[in-house]
Motif scaffolding. Structure first.
Motif, mmCIF file in Angstrom:
data_model
loop_
_atom_site.group_PDB
_atom_site.id
_atom_site.type_symbol
_atom_site.label_atom_id
_atom_site.label_comp_id
_atom_site.label_asym_id
_atom_site.label_seq_id
_atom_site.Cartn_x
_atom_site.Cartn_y
_atom_site.Cartn_z
ATOM 1 N N ALA A 248 0.854 -1.187 0.000
ATOM 2 C CA ALA A 248 0.000 0.000 0.000
ATOM 3 C C ALA A 248 0.887 1.232 0.000
ATOM 4 C CB ALA A 248 -0.924 0.004 1.211
ATOM 5 N N ILE A 249 0.381 2.294 -0.627
ATOM 6 C CA ILE A 249 1.087 3.564 -0.632
ATOM 7 C C ILE A 249 0.102 4.657 -0.211
ATOM 8 C CG2 ILE A 249 0.626 3.988 -3.085
ATOM 9 C CD1 ILE A 249 3.428 5.322 -3.194
ATOM 10 N N GLU A 250 0.586 5.626 0.556
ATOM 11 C CA GLU A 250 -0.285 6.658 1.096
ATOM 12 C C GLU A 250 0.404 8.012 1.028
ATOM 13 O OE1 GLU A 250 -2.908 7.457 5.169
ATOM 14 O OE2 GLU A 250 -1.006 6.346 5.288
ATOM 15 N N THR A 251 -0.371 9.030 0.721
ATOM 16 C CA THR A 251 0.098 10.412 0.734
ATOM 17 C C THR A 251 -0.871 11.244 1.555
ATOM 18 O OG1 THR A 251 1.099 10.221 -1.460
ATOM 19 C CG2 THR A 251 0.657 12.430 -0.649
ATOM 20 N N SER A 252 -0.329 12.105 2.411
ATOM 21 C CA SER A 252 -1.184 13.009 3.173
ATOM 22 C C SER A 252 -0.619 14.422 3.083
ATOM 23 C CB SER A 252 -1.298 12.566 4.634
ATOM 24 O OG SER A 252 -0.053 12.631 5.283
ATOM 25 N N VAL A 253 -1.530 15.378 3.057
ATOM 26 C CA VAL A 253 -1.175 16.789 2.978
ATOM 27 C C VAL A 253 -2.004 17.535 4.011
ATOM 28 C CG1 VAL A 253 -1.078 18.849 1.527
ATOM 29 C CG2 VAL A 253 -0.693 16.600 0.514
ATOM 30 N N SER A 254 -1.371 18.434 4.764
ATOM 31 C CA SER A 254 -2.101 19.271 5.711
ATOM 32 C C SER A 254 -1.551 20.687 5.640
ATOM 33 C CB SER A 254 -2.001 18.723 7.138
ATOM 34 O OG SER A 254 -0.647 18.611 7.548
ATOM 35 N N ALA A 255 -2.394 21.631 6.027
ATOM 36 C CA ALA A 255 -2.011 23.042 6.023
ATOM 37 C C ALA A 255 -2.801 23.748 7.110
ATOM 38 C CB ALA A 255 -2.284 23.676 4.661
ATOM 39 N N GLY A 256 -2.263 24.898 7.567
ATOM 40 C CA GLY A 256 -2.942 25.600 8.638
ATOM 41 C C GLY A 256 -2.462 27.026 8.800
ATOM 42 N N SER A 257 -2.854 27.617 9.901
ATOM 43 C CA SER A 257 -2.509 29.007 10.201
ATOM 44 C C SER A 257 -1.008 29.202 10.294
ATOM 45 C CB SER A 257 -3.160 29.422 11.519
ATOM 46 O OG SER A 257 -4.554 29.300 11.472
ATOM 47 N N TYR A 258 -0.574 30.439 10.103
ATOM 48 C CA TYR A 258 0.817 30.870 10.254
ATOM 49 C C TYR A 258 1.748 30.124 9.299
ATOM 50 C CZ TYR A 258 -1.631 32.171 14.475
ATOM 51 O OH TYR A 258 -2.586 32.636 15.355
ATOM 52 N N GLY A 259 1.227 29.846 8.083
ATOM 53 C CA GLY A 259 2.055 29.236 7.050
ATOM 54 C C GLY A 259 2.419 27.800 7.305
ATOM 55 N N MET A 260 1.622 27.084 8.126
ATOM 56 C CA MET A 260 1.924 25.678 8.396
ATOM 57 C C MET A 260 1.533 24.806 7.195
ATOM 58 S SD MET A 260 0.835 22.446 9.126
ATOM 59 C CE MET A 260 -0.581 22.062 10.108
ATOM 60 N N ARG A 261 2.431 23.936 6.765
ATOM 61 C CA ARG A 261 2.123 22.966 5.738
ATOM 62 C C ARG A 261 2.992 21.733 5.951
ATOM 63 N NH1 ARG A 261 5.075 27.826 5.268
ATOM 64 N NH2 ARG A 261 6.745 27.630 3.761
ATOM 65 N N LYS A 262 2.411 20.583 5.618
ATOM 66 C CA LYS A 262 3.137 19.328 5.811
ATOM 67 C C LYS A 262 2.742 18.353 4.713
ATOM 68 C CE LYS A 262 4.006 15.472 8.940
ATOM 69 N NZ LYS A 262 3.657 14.779 10.197
ATOM 70 N N LEU A 263 3.753 17.644 4.210
ATOM 71 C CA LEU A 263 3.556 16.598 3.208
ATOM 72 C C LEU A 263 4.185 15.318 3.732
ATOM 73 C CD1 LEU A 263 2.840 15.548 0.330
ATOM 74 C CD2 LEU A 263 5.100 16.367 -0.394
ATOM 75 N N PHE B 287 4.115 31.075 14.657
ATOM 76 C CA PHE B 287 3.186 32.004 15.306
ATOM 77 C C PHE B 287 3.938 33.192 15.884
ATOM 78 C CE2 PHE B 287 1.592 33.187 19.580
ATOM 79 C CZ PHE B 287 0.503 33.950 19.175
ATOM 80 N N ARG B 288 5.074 32.932 16.534
ATOM 81 C CA ARG B 288 5.855 33.997 17.154
ATOM 82 C C ARG B 288 6.865 34.559 16.158
ATOM 83 N NH1 ARG B 288 8.522 31.181 21.933
ATOM 84 N NH2 ARG B 288 9.131 33.292 22.503
ATOM 85 N N ASP B 289 7.168 35.843 16.308
ATOM 86 C CA ASP B 289 8.161 36.464 15.434
ATOM 87 C C ASP B 289 9.481 35.704 15.512
ATOM 88 O OD1 ASP B 289 6.262 38.332 14.861
ATOM 89 O OD2 ASP B 289 7.130 39.937 16.086
ATOM 90 N N HIS B 290 10.135 35.580 14.365
ATOM 91 C CA HIS B 290 11.401 34.853 14.258
ATOM 92 C C HIS B 290 11.205 33.407 14.730
ATOM 93 C CE1 HIS B 290 15.732 35.131 13.494
ATOM 94 N NE2 HIS B 290 15.892 34.274 14.487
ATOM 95 N N PRO C 245 -0.786 30.440 20.356
ATOM 96 C CA PRO C 245 -1.612 31.017 19.287
ATOM 97 C C PRO C 245 -3.037 31.304 19.740
ATOM 98 C CG PRO C 245 -0.450 29.051 18.536
ATOM 99 C CD PRO C 245 -0.294 29.109 20.016
ATOM 100 N N GLY C 246 -3.640 32.315 19.122
ATOM 101 C CA GLY C 246 -5.066 32.544 19.275
ATOM 102 C C GLY C 246 -5.831 31.546 18.419
ATOM 103 N N ARG C 247 -6.991 31.962 17.925
ATOM 104 C CA ARG C 247 -7.779 31.058 17.089
ATOM 105 C C ARG C 247 -6.956 30.649 15.860
ATOM 106 N NH1 ARG C 247 -11.525 34.296 15.981
ATOM 107 N NH2 ARG C 247 -12.826 33.842 17.809
ATOM 108 N N ASN C 248 -6.895 29.358 15.573
ATOM 109 C CA ASN C 248 -6.129 28.880 14.425
ATOM 110 C C ASN C 248 -6.779 27.633 13.848
ATOM 111 O OD1 ASN C 248 -4.286 26.357 15.515
ATOM 112 N ND2 ASN C 248 -4.627 27.873 17.138
ATOM 113 N N TRP C 249 -6.423 27.311 12.619
ATOM 114 C CA TRP C 249 -7.075 26.212 11.908
ATOM 115 C C TRP C 249 -6.052 25.289 11.268
ATOM 116 C CZ3 TRP C 249 -5.825 25.974 6.737
ATOM 117 C CH2 TRP C 249 -5.310 27.158 6.170
#
Length: 717
Positions: free
Chosen positions: A182-197, A222-225, A703-707
């Motif tokens: 079996a082979i699987e791919t997952s992708v997620s993304a969220g607040s503050y430029g979050m992304r994962k592959l 979320f925090r500066d730098h 973080p405050g409200r985030n998705w």
């Protein structure tokens, strides 16, 4: 704020009433299952190996242990930090610092709360291989959550059987490859430029299974730098070498290049903007930059390791051999306000070390009948060694900061342990009696090659014996009560012996903290669809390790007087029917200095430790598992940032999250989607504190409200 405090005080009162609740639960269970001859089985009574070192139902183990299954870890989470799933465990505090240069903060019943970076005071293990070095410092970032099958969390006296820095044990198990490819791919993304592959493949045939996983995570922070990139890889090979033996090989890697470190901030800065960095008031630029920007604080990590576990069964008996080795390279650029005027004894603001580590564990399990009952005995030896080639450099050249300058430190540091251990369990009728003992021997050796500021070569030896005894009584098939006691110890980590308060030399005079653990608990089923666990505990510690001086990028430690930890934990896991489920985890902890020292008065609370915490969840899932949703509540009491308790504590808070998921199956494909909305009501709160910072930059905003949204697709051939 007053309402939050009221709720958290109510939690403490509820935990204190656990014996009555457990008794009532047992009475109800006895009425509803009077004819039952067996303990309920299923997801509420899982098999664990942490604590007993062999397969054991969690219900019949005289210890506080919780299991987080694969669905909790993987289905509705981005699988970036272990704290995503650990929030539901009572007695454990896992904080995402929003700082990928310093990793998570994890503490168990107050042990490990003081750690300035990474995890200390709590043992981390993955697939039987330590993620904690011999000195007690570990990194939760090395856990591969994408392939996790479950996480077992052990607290209390039984943790002592894992040796040094075992205030608790967090053990991750990856899934075994099975079935067609079996082979699987997952992708997620969220607040503050979050992304994962993430991409993985697995399969098994003719007794040989393989699993391969690679992922990339990015965030702007979320925090500066606070930007970061994390590349992770994992491989697992399983082989049935005979009908009674099995070999498992694992390989893993973690790489983070120039992960930004946002540092902590003062209370005034946090109040002005929880995302902001601390301004460097000595900066001559206009406008003045933050400390993180001026020094470009950052860390690069390259971690690689191999592991092997071979198991041979002889009927009920078993021989198990585990071996591992690897390399960890870290380059870190810190900030310190003295800049080019740093004293000659300062080791510089750039840390560069190259660590080789290896170890093994060999144990034999024997099962036999004795005295009308069953005796299970495990005897083994655990050894580890790490060797650091460590250098320090100034973090400036001329008036340019955040670059590598002159050499200020050059040494080789070696840490090793050798721990024989014995554990036995005798079960007869309603009684289960457990005993164990471990003798730990630790060695620290330093060869100093930088002699301009004196020769700090030398070493120190520690040894300690940690005994354990536990008794469990089966009141009925649906109620167990137990009690246990143990001695534990915690040596300084390598970083904690680097400096003495009087100067830059190694602090070979630090002593290990020793502790006495007591616990009493009850485990009950209410019918077949609800389980309740409750525990009361007390821990007395001598020579607690505390911050002595923290200044100029350098922290030294000392032994304090006695500390006292007393508390209670209560958890509930219920299937409410019609697809509805509920979880509840409550903790109350009184952690104080039982004797005063220096300017710290008796009764001061240990920093970094919340007095109360709560996790609640109400969920629903469609019968076929195609749709689901849940509502989560998380609350923590206030947290002090330093020993005297005079600095502004991080206030208590309560936040609420919501999540939803869906699944479709078609022609060999399994498609899953999820969406999360965290901190629904946009609560501003301090996510974590940096204990004992001399500049009073204790606070790290959350973080405050985030998705977060995610989708995955798996195809099975």
């Amino acid at each position: 704020m007053k309402q939050t405090a009221f709720r958290l005080n109510a939690i403490a009162a509820l935990c204190a009433c656990w014996p009555l609740m457990a008794f009532a639960a047992a009475e109800t269970a006895a009425e509803t299952a009077a004819q039952s001859a067996e303990t309920p089985q299923g997801p509420l009574n899982v098999v664990v190996v942490t604590g007993s070192r062999s397969e054991h139902t969690s219900f019949d183990l005289p210890a506080a242990i919780d299991v987080i299954d694969a669905s909790q870890i993987r289905d509705t989470q981005p699988r970036v930090n272990a704290s995503e799933a650990l929030a539901a465990v009572p007695g454990l505090v896992a904080r995402d610092r929003q700082n990928y240069a310093q990793d998570l903060q994890i503490s168990s019943r107050g042990f490990g709360a003081r750690s300035a970076f990474g995890v200390r005071g709590v043992r981390l293990i993955a697939d039987g291989i330590p993620a904690t070095m011999p000195d007690g410092q570990g990194q939760a970032a090395t856990f591969n959550l994408d392939m996790a099958e479950r996480i077992e969390v052990l607290r209390g006296p039984f943790s002592a059987l894992y040796g040094n820095h075992s205030g608790g044990v967090v053990q991750l198990f990856t899934r075994d490859p099975k079935g067609p490819p079996a082979i699987e791919t997952s992708v997620s993304a969220g607040s503050y430029g979050m992304r994962k592959l993430d991409v993985n493949a697995q399969g098994e045939a003719n007794g040989i299974g393989y699993l391969i996983d690679v992922s990339r995570f990015d965030t702007d922070g979320f925090r500066d730098h606070g930007a970061a990139r994390r590349d992770q890889a994992y491989a697992k090979l399983t082989m049935a070498t005979s009908p009674t033996s099995r070999l498992v090989l694992t390989a893993s890697g973690l790489r983070q290049d120039d992960t930004q470190d946002p540092l902590g901030v003062t209370w005034a800065t946090y109040g002005r903007d929880p995302r902001a960095g601390e301004i460097d008031t000595t900066d001559t630029a206009s406008p003045q930059r933050t400390l993180a920007e001026r020094y470009n604080t950052r860390k690069s990590i390259d971690h690689k390791q191999l592991g092997m576990t071979w198991e041979q069964r002889f009927g009920a008996n078993r021989l198990q051999v585990t071996a591992y080795g690897g390399n960890r390279r870290v380059v870190q650029y810190q900030s310190f306000s003295r800049g080019f005027q740093a004293p000659p004894t300062h080791s510089g603001g750039v840390v560069d070390f190259d660590r080789d580590f290896l170890g093994f564990d060999v144990n034999w399990r024997d099962v036999r009948e004795l005295g009308g009952g069953t005796l299970r005995t495990t005897v083994g030896i655990d050894a580890g060694r790490s060797t650091d080639s460590r250098q320090g450099f100034e973090n400036f050249v001329g008036d340019v900061f955040g670059v590598r300058g002159r050499l200020r430190r050059d040494e080789e540091d070696k840490v090793s342990n050798l721990d024989p251990y014995l554990q036995a369990e005798w079960e007869r009728g309603e009684w289960v009696v457990t005993g164990g003992v471990r003798h730990s021997r630790m060695k620290f050796d330093v060869a100093d090659g930088y002699l301009s500021n004196g020769n700090d070569s030398g070493g120190v030896r520690y040894s300690h014996t940690t005994p354990l005894v536990g008794v469990l009584y089966k009141v009925s098939p649906t109620l167990n009560v137990y009690a246990s006691a143990a001695r534990g110890f915690e040596t300084p980590t390598l970083n904690e012996v680097f400096y003495s308060g009087a100067g830059a030399g190694f602090n070979f005079n630090l002593q290990p903290a020793t502790s006495t653990h007591l616990e009493a608990g009850a485990k009950a089923f209410i019918g077949s669809n609800m389980r309740v666990n409750a525990a009361l505990f007390q821990v007395k510690t001598q020579d607690e390790l505390v911050v002595d001086v923290s200044s100029g990028g350098r922290t030294s430690y000392r032994n304090a007087s006695a500390t006292l930890r007393q508390g209670g934990e209560l958890s509930l896991d219920a299937d409410l029917g019609a697809g509805w489920s509920a979880k509840l985890a409550l903790s109350a902890l009184r952690a104080i200095y039982d004797e005063g020292f220096g300017t710290v008065p008796k009764g001061s609370r240990l920093p970094g430790v919340p007095k109360t915490s709560v996790y609640g969840e109400l969920g629903w899932k469609e019968a076929a598992g195609r749709y689901g949703a849940a509502f989560e509540a998380i609350g923590n009491g206030r947290v002090f940032a330093e020993d005297t308790n005079t600095a502004q504590p991080a206030p208590g808070y309560a936040i609420f999250n919501a999540r939803a998921q869906a699944k479709q199956e078609w022609a060999g494909w399994t498609i899953k989607e999820f969406v999360r909305l965290n901190n629904l009501f946009d609560k501003q709160y301090v996510g974590s504190v940096i204990v004992g910072d001399a500049n009073r930059r204790f606070y790290e905003g959350a973080p405050g409200r985030n998705w977060v949204v995610g989708v995955s697709g798996q195809y099975q051939f």
